[in-house]
Design a protein around this motif. Structure first.
Motif, PDB file in Angstrom:
ATOM      1  N   SER A   1      30.235  41.196 -26.725  1.00  0.00           N
ATOM      2  CA  SER A   1      30.523  41.391 -28.149  1.00  0.00           C
ATOM      3  C   SER A   1      29.588  42.437 -28.738  1.00  0.00           C
ATOM      4  O   SER A   1      30.021  43.337 -29.465  1.00  0.00           O
ATOM      5  CB  SER A   1      30.371  40.069 -28.910  1.00  0.00           C
ATOM      6  OG  SER A   1      31.246  39.095 -28.408  1.00  0.00           O
TER       7      SER A   1
ATOM      8  N   LEU B   1      30.549  46.087 -30.383  1.00  0.00           N
ATOM      9  CA  LEU B   1      30.189  46.352 -31.778  1.00  0.00           C
ATOM     10  C   LEU B   1      29.158  47.461 -31.916  1.00  0.00           C
ATOM     11  O   LEU B   1      29.025  48.056 -32.984  1.00  0.00           O
ATOM     12  CB  LEU B   1      29.664  45.067 -32.427  1.00  0.00           C
ATOM     13  CG  LEU B   1      30.696  43.963 -32.626  1.00  0.00           C
ATOM     14  CD1 LEU B   1      30.015  42.674 -33.062  1.00  0.00           C
ATOM     15  CD2 LEU B   1      31.756  44.381 -33.645  1.00  0.00           C
TER      16      LEU B   1
ATOM     17  N   TYR C   1      34.859  47.897 -38.007  1.00  0.00           N
ATOM     18  CA  TYR C   1      34.302  46.555 -38.146  1.00  0.00           C
ATOM     19  C   TYR C   1      35.305  45.610 -38.810  1.00  0.00           C
ATOM     20  O   TYR C   1      35.392  44.427 -38.458  1.00  0.00           O
ATOM     21  CB  TYR C   1      32.995  46.597 -38.933  1.00  0.00           C
ATOM     22  CG  TYR C   1      31.873  47.235 -38.145  1.00  0.00           C
ATOM     23  CD1 TYR C   1      31.368  46.636 -36.998  1.00  0.00           C
ATOM     24  CD2 TYR C   1      31.324  48.455 -38.538  1.00  0.00           C
ATOM     25  CE1 TYR C   1      30.339  47.225 -36.272  1.00  0.00           C
ATOM     26  CE2 TYR C   1      30.300  49.051 -37.813  1.00  0.00           C
ATOM     27  CZ  TYR C   1      29.818  48.434 -36.687  1.00  0.00           C
ATOM     28  OH  TYR C   1      28.816  49.023 -35.955  1.00  0.00           O
TER      29      TYR C   1
ATOM     30  N   ALA D   1      32.541  38.026 -31.836  1.00  0.00           N
ATOM     31  CA  ALA D   1      32.502  39.383 -32.394  1.00  0.00           C
ATOM     32  C   ALA D   1      32.930  39.425 -33.852  1.00  0.00           C
ATOM     33  O   ALA D   1      32.379  40.206 -34.638  1.00  0.00           O
ATOM     34  CB  ALA D   1      33.379  40.312 -31.562  1.00  0.00           C
TER      35      ALA D   1
ATOM     36  N   ALA E   1      30.422  41.039 -36.430  1.00  0.00           N
ATOM     37  CA  ALA E   1      30.823  42.305 -37.054  1.00  0.00           C
ATOM     38  C   ALA E   1      30.327  42.412 -38.486  1.00  0.00           C
ATOM     39  O   ALA E   1      30.077  43.515 -38.987  1.00  0.00           O
ATOM     40  CB  ALA E   1      32.344  42.455 -37.015  1.00  0.00           C
TER      41      ALA E   1
ATOM     42  N   SER F   1      26.824  43.503 -38.142  1.00  0.00           N
ATOM     43  CA  SER F   1      26.811  44.841 -37.545  1.00  0.00           C
ATOM     44  C   SER F   1      27.187  45.916 -38.557  1.00  0.00           C
ATOM     45  O   SER F   1      26.640  47.022 -38.532  1.00  0.00           O
ATOM     46  CB  SER F   1      27.772  44.892 -36.348  1.00  0.00           C
ATOM     47  OG  SER F   1      27.338  44.034 -35.326  1.00  0.00           O
TER      48      SER F   1
END
Length: 435
Positions: free
Chosen positions: A263, A267, A315, A341, A345, A348
């Motif tokens: 993941s 990302l 994202y 993920a 996200a 991220s």
């Protein structure tokens, strides 16, 4: 409108970002094309072993030079930058040797205590990856200092092609975690060599190389904020980024760590493709703006807004379609990685857009604040992981809380940095008017 777009693209900052993005895009394309093959060859458990090994290594690499490599970009004179480089090299070699001694004396006991026995066979690779990672830090900062972004772009391409190609090719014959680990270790060295030799050739082509420098003790004192604030901040930030892998492996097994590793790998693509490119170009740009007494707040806002627009689609897509995308691209056994993920996200995205703020803090003389903020972030994230793991006894809840807390904290970092830059600009303006 066409003339406006043309002037925008011809701007020095944008042109340099595009150079970085072009090479990094090729590297990321290679990584993303190879990933479906690699995930089908090795499986979640092998990825989990790699994730734990790299987590332990990545915690130690950033602080191995006590933050001095980051200072290479700042000196006005090349000789002083050479002095900073020598300090960084001595410290990095010392840290690698110290880690070797610790691995020899206490390594197996420490891994057993942390329930990381899966990486027992790779214990003595850790000092190597610390040394190679430190050399990469130094060579990359020289490339940034010289603004040789073409060298960085080409190096990223070569590195991705060699490492990902080897993982696929060798994995068809020997599909074990050893291959993933050895290619990541040697990949660090190859990347450092490619980038270092490329930058050295550029320096030679521009004329004589200035190797004279002030006494190293004097240089070390001048940039003492880096070991005092930046090195602890980098260490704690690395712990914050990598502790989920370590906790997941320890409590839920290597497969859970493998899901997290994949993941994060996916990302990281936008951050590596655009965010790091902008950050690497932005660092010397804001340093230049500081010396020229330009508005730093305006630069930070402009770069942050641009990254926000660039990050919404990739994202946002993962948040909406993560499980389906991961199952389709990487195989059915990776659907859980897609669940991870979609929550990761969120953090991220805000980590992606905070790159200008993070790069600006040393220039704003705010590394003390950065260290304090990182301590807060680490504390909150560990607490969220603990609640998910021990209260809810769920790896997915732990990752969801981890992602949400990261999103909130990274957004706060951006707002506070912009406020600091506003006060900094006002102080600089008052000083200029007083003169």
């Amino acid at each position: 409108m066409n003339a406006l777009i043309s002037r925008f693209l011809k701007g020095g900052f944008i042109r340099k970002v595009l150079v970085m993005v072009s090479g990094t895009a090729g590297a990321q394309a290679i990584i993303l094309l190879a990933s479906p093959l690699i995930t089908r060859i090795y499986g979640p458990e092998a990825f989990g072993v790699l994730g734990v090994f790299m987590a332990v290594s990545m915690i130690l690499i950033p602080a191995s030079g006590l933050g001095y490599p980051i200072a290479i970009v700042l000196p006005k004179h090349e000789g002083e930058a050479v002095g900073v480089t020598k300090i960084s090299l001595w410290l990095s070699v010392g840290m690698a040797l110290l880690s070797l001694v610790i691995a020899f004396l206490f390594g197996e006991e420490l891994l057993e205590l942390l329930n990381f026995t899966d990486i027992n066979n790779y214990l003595y690779f850790i000092p190597l990856v610390i040394l190679f990672g430190s050399l990469l830090q130094i060579s990359e900062q020289w490339a940034v200092r010289l603004q040789e972004f073409g060298v960085i772009a080409r190096t990223n391409m070569y590195h991705a092609l060699i490492v990902q190609g080897s993982m696929v090719g060798i994995g068809l014959i020997y599909p074990f975690a050893f291959v993933l680990i050895i290619m990541n270790v040697t990949g660090q060295l190859l990347k450092a060599v490619f980038m270092g030799t490329g930058s050295l050739r550029k320096r030679k082509s521009k004329g004589s190389i200035d190797v004279t420098h002030p006494p190293l003790k004097e240089t070390a004192r001048k940039y003492k904020d880096f070991p005092r604030y930046r090195a602890p901040e980098m260490f704690l930030n690395a712990v914050s980024q990598n502790i989920p892998i370590m906790l997941l492996s320890s409590l839920f097994g290597p497969a859970a760590a493998g899901f997290f590793t994949l993941s994060r790998r996916v990302l990281a693509a936008p951050a590596t493709l655009i965010g790091k490119a902008v950050g690497d170009v932005f660092y010397p740009r804001i340093t230049e703006a500081y010396y020229n007494k330009e508005s730093l707040q305006k630069l930070i806002k402009k770069a942050t807004l641009g990254l926000s627009l660039a990050g919404l689609i990739p994202y946002g897509t993962v948040v909406l379609l993560g499980p389906w995308l991961f199952g389709f691209v990487f195989g059915d056994e990776w659907v859980q990685a897609g669940e991870y993920a979609r929550w990761m996200a969120l953090a991220s995205f805000f980590g992606f857009i905070n790159s200008p703020s993070v790069k600006a803090l040393p220039v704003l003389s705010a590394q003390g604040f950065q260290l304090l903020f990182t301590i807060v972030m680490l504390t909150v994230r560990i607490a969220m992981l603990a609640v998910g793991s021990f209260v809810f006894e769920s790896d997915l809840v732990a990752i969801a809380l981890f992602g949400l807390s990261g999103a909130v904290l990274n957004s706060l970092l951006i707002m506070i940095t912009i406020n600091i830059s506003k006060k900094f600009d006002e102080t600089s303006l008052n000083k200029t008017e007083g003169e």
